[in-house]
Design a protein around this motif. Structure first.
Motif, PDB file in Angstrom:
ATOM      1  N   UNK A  51       0.810  -1.226   0.000  1.00 12.07           N
ATOM      2  CA  UNK A  51       0.000   0.000   0.000  1.00 12.07           C
ATOM      3  C   UNK A  51       0.844   1.277   0.000  1.00 12.07           C
ATOM      4  N   UNK A  52       1.765   1.350  -0.955  1.00 15.94           N
ATOM      5  CA  UNK A  52       2.673   2.493  -1.027  1.00 15.94           C
ATOM      6  C   UNK A  52       2.122   3.553  -1.967  1.00 15.94           C
ATOM      7  N   UNK A  53       2.397   4.792  -1.644  1.00 15.90           N
ATOM      8  CA  UNK A  53       2.058   5.920  -2.499  1.00 15.90           C
ATOM      9  C   UNK A  53       3.316   6.754  -2.668  1.00 15.90           C
ATOM     10  N   UNK A  54       3.607   7.127  -3.908  1.00 15.24           N
ATOM     11  CA  UNK A  54       4.830   7.861  -4.183  1.00 15.24           C
ATOM     12  C   UNK A  54       4.561   8.959  -5.195  1.00 15.24           C
ATOM     13  N   UNK A 210      -4.949  -2.087 -12.736  1.00 15.82           N
ATOM     14  CA  UNK A 210      -5.761  -0.958 -13.201  1.00 15.82           C
ATOM     15  C   UNK A 210      -6.526  -0.445 -11.986  1.00 15.82           C
ATOM     16  N   UNK A 211      -6.115   0.709 -11.482  1.00 13.13           N
ATOM     17  CA  UNK A 211      -6.729   1.224 -10.262  1.00 13.13           C
ATOM     18  C   UNK A 211      -6.512   2.724 -10.170  1.00 13.13           C
ATOM     19  N   UNK A 212      -6.995   3.305  -9.089  1.00 16.78           N
ATOM     20  CA  UNK A 212      -6.837   4.741  -8.874  1.00 16.78           C
ATOM     21  C   UNK A 212      -5.393   5.134  -8.615  1.00 16.78           C
ATOM     22  N   UNK A 213      -4.537   4.148  -8.390  1.00 15.11           N
ATOM     23  CA  UNK A 213      -3.122   4.416  -8.161  1.00 15.11           C
ATOM     24  C   UNK A 213      -2.390   4.710  -9.465  1.00 15.11           C
ATOM     25  N   UNK A 214      -3.002   4.356 -10.599  1.00 11.17           N
ATOM     26  CA  UNK A 214      -2.309   4.518 -11.887  1.00 11.17           C
ATOM     27  C   UNK A 214      -3.163   5.279 -12.899  1.00 11.17           C
ATOM     28  N   UNK A 215      -4.055   6.147 -12.404  1.00 12.77           N
ATOM     29  CA  UNK A 215      -4.884   6.945 -13.295  1.00 12.77           C
ATOM     30  C   UNK A 215      -5.257   8.252 -12.625  1.00 12.77           C
ATOM     31  N   UNK A 216      -5.758   9.176 -13.417  1.00 10.99           N
ATOM     32  CA  UNK A 216      -6.385  10.392 -12.884  1.00 10.99           C
ATOM     33  C   UNK A 216      -7.877  10.282 -13.159  1.00 10.99           C
ATOM     34  N   UNK A 217      -8.659  10.356 -12.097  1.00 11.41           N
ATOM     35  CA  UNK A 217     -10.101  10.150 -12.159  1.00 11.41           C
ATOM     36  C   UNK A 217     -10.791  11.282 -11.419  1.00 11.41           C
ATOM     37  N   UNK A 218     -11.825  11.849 -12.041  1.00 14.84           N
ATOM     38  CA  UNK A 218     -12.511  12.984 -11.448  1.00 14.84           C
ATOM     39  C   UNK A 218     -13.995  12.689 -11.226  1.00 14.84           C
ATOM     40  N   UNK A 224     -10.804  15.287  -7.294  1.00 10.01           N
ATOM     41  CA  UNK A 224     -10.015  14.109  -7.661  1.00 10.01           C
ATOM     42  C   UNK A 224     -10.375  12.890  -6.822  1.00 10.01           C
ATOM     43  N   UNK A 225     -10.318  11.720  -7.454  1.00 11.91           N
ATOM     44  CA  UNK A 225     -10.598  10.441  -6.798  1.00 11.91           C
ATOM     45  C   UNK A 225      -9.409   9.496  -6.977  1.00 11.91           C
ATOM     46  N   UNK A 226      -8.222  10.042  -7.020  1.00  7.87           N
ATOM     47  CA  UNK A 226      -7.044   9.274  -7.399  1.00  7.87           C
ATOM     48  C   UNK A 226      -5.821   9.757  -6.636  1.00  7.87           C
ATOM     49  N   UNK A 227      -4.632   9.414  -7.139  1.00  9.12           N
ATOM     50  CA  UNK A 227      -3.393   9.754  -6.438  1.00  9.12           C
ATOM     51  C   UNK A 227      -3.067  11.245  -6.478  1.00  9.12           C
TER      52      UNK A 227
END
Length: 250
Positions: A51-54, A210-218, A224-227
């Motif tokens: 569960x890393x975020x960078x 394929x998840x919110x960790x690798x996309x920009x979603x609004x 924003x609903x993403x990283x």
């Protein structure tokens, strides 16, 4: 957001029970920043999400435990939609909150990015070409070489010299874009990145999460609903709360 009752999991309980145990039995064969991977028989692997975020641009690295299950919730549903649309996905079955069974395909050192909106690296690396946040006339596909500390654009001819099917990867990336935009509507998909692997027979397969960790979603309200929340300095609690909003329609 529309969902489907289809399921990519064609494996029986017996098929997945054995592979699932390797997480507790031995050290992973491959350890990355966001995943650990155990090779298992049948050209498959067990993947555990870290569960890393960078954020390179914000010089921020953190672990946010609750993002792991949320990433896999999203990926499991997305893989089902993509498989139904004819995209070959490595995902095979969920094994636990943050683990899943997948076909093993060695990851190449590049990723494919699809941009529907001029944002992120588009306006940062190419200032003046497009106003930030402007929808592009058509989706833009680009290839990035995966290297620390920051991925770098790579010319397609380098990939062609390596006899890689650039046109097929572009075609598949655009198909992924169409499927995700339709499924996620009324949420807005600004951009995303994917990685394609190849079997020993040369067949292409979507091997990345394929998840919110690798996309920009609004959200329709523009939030924003993403990283990007993480990039903008949001707390762990705020990030998790907003990521969960993407599931409101599921």
């Amino acid at each position: 957001m529309r969902d489907t009752d289809t399921d990519t999991d064609t494996d029986t309980d017996a098929d997945v029970a054995g592979p699932a145990s390797v997480v507790d039995e031995r050290e992973p064969d491959i350890t990355g920043r966001s995943k650990k991977l155990w090779l298992v028989p049948g050209d498959r692997c067990v993947v555990e999400l870290v569960p890393s975020l960078r954020s390179f641009t914000r010089a921020r690295d953190e672990l946010v435990d609750e993002t792991g299950p949320l990433r896999l919730d999203f990926y499991e549903k997305a893989a089902a939609r993509l498989s139904d649309a004819g995209v070959e996905c490595a995902f095979r079955a969920r094994l636990g909150p943050v683990t899943y069974l997948a076909d093993y395909r060695p990851a190449p050192p590049f990723e494919v990015i699809v941009k529907n909106v001029a944002t992120g690296s588009t306006t940062r690396k190419y200032p003046g070409l497009f106003p930030d946040g402007e929808p592009l006339p058509r989706p833009v596909v680009k290839f990035d070489y995966r290297v620390d500390p920051e991925d770098q654009p790579i010319g397609e001819d380098y990939l062609r010299v390596l006899d890689l099917p650039v046109d097929l990867m572009r075609e598949q990336a655009l198909l992924v874009n169409d499927v995700l935009r339709d499924w996620l509507n009324p949420l807005r998909l600004l951009d995303f990145c994917v990685i394609f692997g190849f079997s020993s027979a040369g067949e292409i397969s979507l091997i990345s999460e394929v998840s919110q960790d690798c996309m920009r979603l609004r959200h329709p309200d523009g939030s924003p609903l993403d990283k990007d929340l993480f990039r903008g300095g949001a707390s762990a609690g705020e990030l998790v709360e907003q990521w969960k909003r993407a599931f409101d329609g599921l």
